[in-house]
Design a protein around this motif. Structure first.
Motif, PDB file in Angstrom:
ATOM      1  N   HIS A 186      -4.585   1.099  -1.266  1.00 60.46           N
ATOM      2  CA  HIS A 186      -3.810   2.080  -0.573  1.00 60.46           C
ATOM      3  C   HIS A 186      -2.759   1.257   0.437  1.00 60.46           C
ATOM      4  N   GLU A 187      -1.518   1.614   0.299  1.00 63.14           N
ATOM      5  CA  GLU A 187      -0.483   0.663   0.879  1.00 63.14           C
ATOM      6  C   GLU A 187      -0.769   0.632   2.533  1.00 63.14           C
ATOM      7  N   GLN A 188      -1.402   1.719   2.859  1.00 57.15           N
ATOM      8  CA  GLN A 188      -1.516   1.604   4.300  1.00 57.15           C
ATOM      9  C   GLN A 188      -2.781   0.491   4.911  1.00 57.15           C
ATOM     10  N   ALA A 196      -2.476  -2.282   3.988  1.00 55.45           N
ATOM     11  CA  ALA A 196      -1.810  -3.689   4.198  1.00 55.45           C
ATOM     12  C   ALA A 196      -1.493  -3.674   5.921  1.00 55.45           C
ATOM     13  N   LYS A 197      -1.373  -2.269   6.235  1.00 52.71           N
ATOM     14  CA  LYS A 197      -1.227  -2.282   7.896  1.00 52.71           C
ATOM     15  C   LYS A 197      -2.467  -2.724   8.868  1.00 52.71           C
ATOM     16  N   PHE A 198      -3.340  -2.742   8.186  1.00 58.68           N
ATOM     17  CA  PHE A 198      -4.654  -3.241   9.056  1.00 58.68           C
ATOM     18  C   PHE A 198      -4.769  -4.637   9.553  1.00 58.68           C
ATOM     19  N   THR A 237      -2.315  -6.421  10.421  1.00 58.09           N
ATOM     20  CA  THR A 237      -1.483  -6.838  11.453  1.00 58.09           C
ATOM     21  C   THR A 237      -2.149  -6.840  12.842  1.00 58.09           C
ATOM     22  N   GLY A 238      -3.511  -6.067  12.654  1.00 55.67           N
ATOM     23  CA  GLY A 238      -4.277  -6.066  13.923  1.00 55.67           C
ATOM     24  C   GLY A 238      -5.329  -7.332  13.992  1.00 55.67           C
ATOM     25  N   ASN A 298     -12.278  -4.301   6.159  1.00 58.69           N
ATOM     26  CA  ASN A 298     -11.553  -3.421   5.167  1.00 58.69           C
ATOM     27  C   ASN A 298     -12.312  -3.045   4.349  1.00 58.69           C
ATOM     28  N   TYR A 353      -3.135 -13.435   4.258  1.00 57.45           N
ATOM     29  CA  TYR A 353      -3.069 -13.156   5.464  1.00 57.45           C
ATOM     30  C   TYR A 353      -3.387 -14.302   6.595  1.00 57.45           C
TER      31      TYR A 353
END
Ligand code: SDX
Length: 394
Positions: free
Chosen positions: A79-81, A83-85, A87-88, A102, A143
């Motif tokens: 899920h594209e969301q 990828a936002k994980f 950044t934390g 994840n 990352y």
């Protein structure tokens, strides 16, 4: 089926389970998956075929393999969301920390494969795990090195797709080296399943409570991370780097034999194998093949590893305790030569072991007699005694 019994040291109790998936004869150095010897699976098969074998119980026909492959490839994106994980996380986060977080979080996305009582949802969750682990693992790697994520390329085979997601960059053409892809695919086969090891037992115990499969696999990843288990491949390479040269080997062998020294030869010994780990032999051969392919003539780490093995196998301590190289002894040298940092070694182990974990989880869930796991203990604490008020305590 093959009974599997784990004896808790110091206990007479046994925690037993039955499984049809993997058989190990530790004294003879035999490893079978659904009856097929690991040597033959590694020589003739592919990792995706091994996934089918572990999940469904037999080798696939052409049609079954094609259908399985298309189902796996349908789920390679995350899920594209997700990828936002990333950044934390700190950039220097260990990739295994990212994997634990994840993979567990997949349960926050895929609500249509959480109901473990539904056979269809169980199979979808199993396929999703096999499909997405390479993508999440490659994202964790990218990352930590500050490079952009690379989407899956479904026209490539499973392992070539993973290599491309790890090592390609947007500004350059990337061609997968087929020899390295075949070698890594074989390494994944070697790591796919291994009966009731610590991380698989963790997945089974977590699953026995009815927890969703993503949470169970995250628990398995967490357990695998330990240096006594899957973390040994990273620790074994660090040990070889610390030894550095062949002349320093006797000092470290003496330390490994010293009861008062916590140092252990990483990549050596095994709770079950009291003979050579059959996977280690294939791993050593693959190591030489990869170094030759990459034109690496004299790898000092390989020289140290080969001499350390020779010395240890002729030392009465290791002979008496039946300590042999295990799968982690040569894997680090191989993966380092391929371009992976040591922090990714256990991630690759987890990527491959996911199919073993999910096959064992599915087998347990589908057992009609399955109950929640509840290990017992031998109590050695204080006998019953009355409460003492604070002012009355010495
Ligand atoms: C994996 O279970 C699996 O199947 C795991 C695995 C899988 O695919 O899932 O195969 C993957 O985890 C392989 C193991 C990776 N770990 C390491 O390489 C770490 C180094 N190895 C050791 O920590 C140890 O060998 C273990 C943890 C793997 C096993 O430990 P055990 O169960 O204590 O081994 P043992 O009972 O056979 O040990 C017998 C004796 C003990 O000494 P005594 O108590 O008899 O005096 O040998 C000693 C151990 O202390 N010993 C070692 C040693 N391994 C065991 N001494 C020095 N160096 C070592 N590596």
């Amino acid at each position: 089926s093959t009974h599997c019994f784990t004896y808790d040291p110091g206990f007479t109790s046994t925690a037993a389970c039955e499984s049809k998936i993997t058989y190990i004869d530790g004294d003879a150095g035999v490893l079978l998956h659904r009856g097929y010897p690991i040597e033959q699976l590694a020589e003739h098969g592919s990792f995706l075929e091994t996934c089918y074998l572990l999940l469904y119980g037999d080798l696939p026909t052409h049609a079954q393999h094609a259908d399985f492959e298309s189902r796996v490839y349908r789920h390679t994106m995350v899920h594209e969301q997700m990828a936002k994980f990333f950044t934390g996380y700190r950039r220097d986060a260990h990739p295994m920390a990212i994997m634990v977080g994840n993979v567990g979080a997949l349960a926050a996305f895929y609500h249509d494969s959480l109901d473990i009582t539904d056979p269809h949802q169980r199979m979808v969750a199993s396929i999703r795990m096999i499909s997405k682990m390479p993508t999440i693992a490659a994202m964790a790697y990218k990352y930590t090195i500050g490079q952009p994520f690379v989407y899956p390329t479904n026209s490539l085979d499973y392992t070539s797709n993973f290599l491309k997601m790890c090592f390609s960059i947007p500004c350059e053409e990337y061609k997968v080296n087929p020899v390295l892809a075949r070698a890594l695919d074989r390494i994944f086969i070697l790591h796919a399943d291994h009966e009731q090891n610590a991380s698989t037992s963790t997945v089974r115990l977590a699953g026995s409570s009815g927890a969703n499969p993503f949470a169970c696999i995250a628990a398995g990843i967490a357990c695998l991370w330990g240096p006594a288990h899957g973390g040994a491949n990273e620790a074994a390479l660090q040990m070889l780097q610390e030894i550095g040269t062949v002349d320093r080997i006797p000092h470290f062998v003496a330390r490994a034999k010293d009861k008062n020294d916590p140092f252990r030869l990483m990549g050596f010994g095994h709770r079950v194998y009291k003979n050579y780990d059959p996977r280690a032999k294939i791993m050593q051969h693959t190591c030489h093949e990869v170094l030759a392919t990459l034109g690496i003539k004299d790898d000092p780490l390989l020289d140290v590893a080969v001499e350390l093995e020779r010395i240890a196998l002729h030392d009465e301590y290791f002979i008496e305790k039946k300590l042999y190289p295990n799968i982690d002894f040569y894997s680090g040298i191989t993966l380092k030569a391929m371009g992976f940092p040591t922090s990714m070694f256990t991630v690759l182990f987890a990527l491959a072991r996911t199919v073993g974990w999910i096959a064992q989880w599915k087998e347990m869930i589908e057992d009609p007699h399955q109950k929640i796991g509840r290990p017992r203990q031998l109590y050695t604490g204080a006998p019953q005694r009355p409460y003492v008020l604070l002012d009355d305590r010495a």
